[in-house]
Scaffold this motif. Structure first.
Motif, short mmCIF file in Angstrom:
data_model
loop_
_atom_site.label_atom_id
_atom_site.label_comp_id
_atom_site.label_asym_id
_atom_site.label_seq_id
_atom_site.Cartn_x
_atom_site.Cartn_y
_atom_site.Cartn_z
N HIS A 33 0.77 -1.26 0.02
CA HIS A 33 0.08 0.07 -0.06
C HIS A 33 0.98 1.28 -0.15
N GLN A 85 -7.99 -0.56 5.48
CA GLN A 85 -9.40 -0.78 4.71
C GLN A 85 -8.99 -1.91 3.71
N LEU A 86 -7.96 -2.33 3.36
CA LEU A 86 -7.61 -3.61 2.63
C LEU A 86 -7.43 -4.76 3.45
N ARG A 129 -7.00 -1.54 -6.18
CA ARG A 129 -7.57 -1.93 -5.12
C ARG A 129 -6.64 -0.86 -4.02
N ARG A 134 -7.26 2.98 -4.39
CA ARG A 134 -8.52 3.36 -3.78
C ARG A 134 -8.65 3.45 -2.54
N THR A 135 -7.94 2.87 -1.66
CA THR A 135 -7.84 2.89 -0.30
C THR A 135 -6.94 4.03 0.23
N GLU A 136 -7.39 4.73 1.41
CA GLU A 136 -6.59 5.74 2.06
C GLU A 136 -5.82 5.10 2.96
#
Length: 178
Positions: A118, A156-157, A147, A150-152
């Motif tokens: 990430h 969230q992943l 994916r 899109r996540t901050e």
């Protein structure tokens, strides 16, 4: 180290942590009925090979550890359901995750890899690289990169990693959930 759980006395010290070592020791000491072990997969395999008749159980520490992991995953999975104090019933929750990730000792190897992936994806996006370019450079699928993009927050992943599987408790859940 192998310990007799009833007498709490040491039985032996294995030269390694692999399945073959444990299986060999168990074959040399027949009659083991119950094996209390940690969550290491190699020990599960070694116990299955060396003493297939033995029942494998977890000790109190590992039961608590399993429970803590399950609760943490549940909270992550349902983070979107949580609201800030004072927010209205229709307001979308906006609960930031802590910016300080847990120490590497607290994280599983998968969680560590997801957090690193990430961070790398977001660093490359900030430098102006495109999704396909990042996917090629990191040898990852474009959907995986999307994916991550899109996540901050990496949490969230982590929350969506596992899909719920059928459980033996499913028929009883209406009675268990308040």
């Amino acid at each position: 180290m192998l310990i007799d759980c009833e007498t709490r006395k040491p039985l032996g010290l294995l030269p390694g942590r692999d399945a073959g070592t444990l299986a060999a020791w168990l074959r040399e000491h027949p009659g083991v009925e119950v094996i209390c072990r940690d969550r290491a997969g190699s020990y599960a395999e070694g116990a299955r090979l060396g003493a297939p008749q033995a029942v494998q159980v977890a000790d109190r520490f590992h039961l608590w550890q399993n429970l803590g992991t399950a609760i943490e995953q549940c909270v992550r999975r349902h983070n979107e359901c949580l609201r800030r104090p004072g927010s209205g019933p229709g307001d979308r929750p906006d609960i930031p995750f802590s910016s300080e990730p847990p120490s590497a000792k607290e994280m599983s190897p998968i969680e560590t890899r997801i957090r690193e992936r990430h961070a790398i994806v977001h660093a490359l996006l900030d430098q102006g690289h495109g999704i396909r370019e990042i996917a090629r450079e990191l040898h990852m699928g474009a959907n995986t990169v999307r994916r991550c993009a899109r996540t901050e927050y990496p949490e969230q992943l982590l929350g969506s990693r596992r899909q719920p599987r059928p459980s033996q408790l499913d028929p009883y859940k209406p009675y268990l959930v308040l």
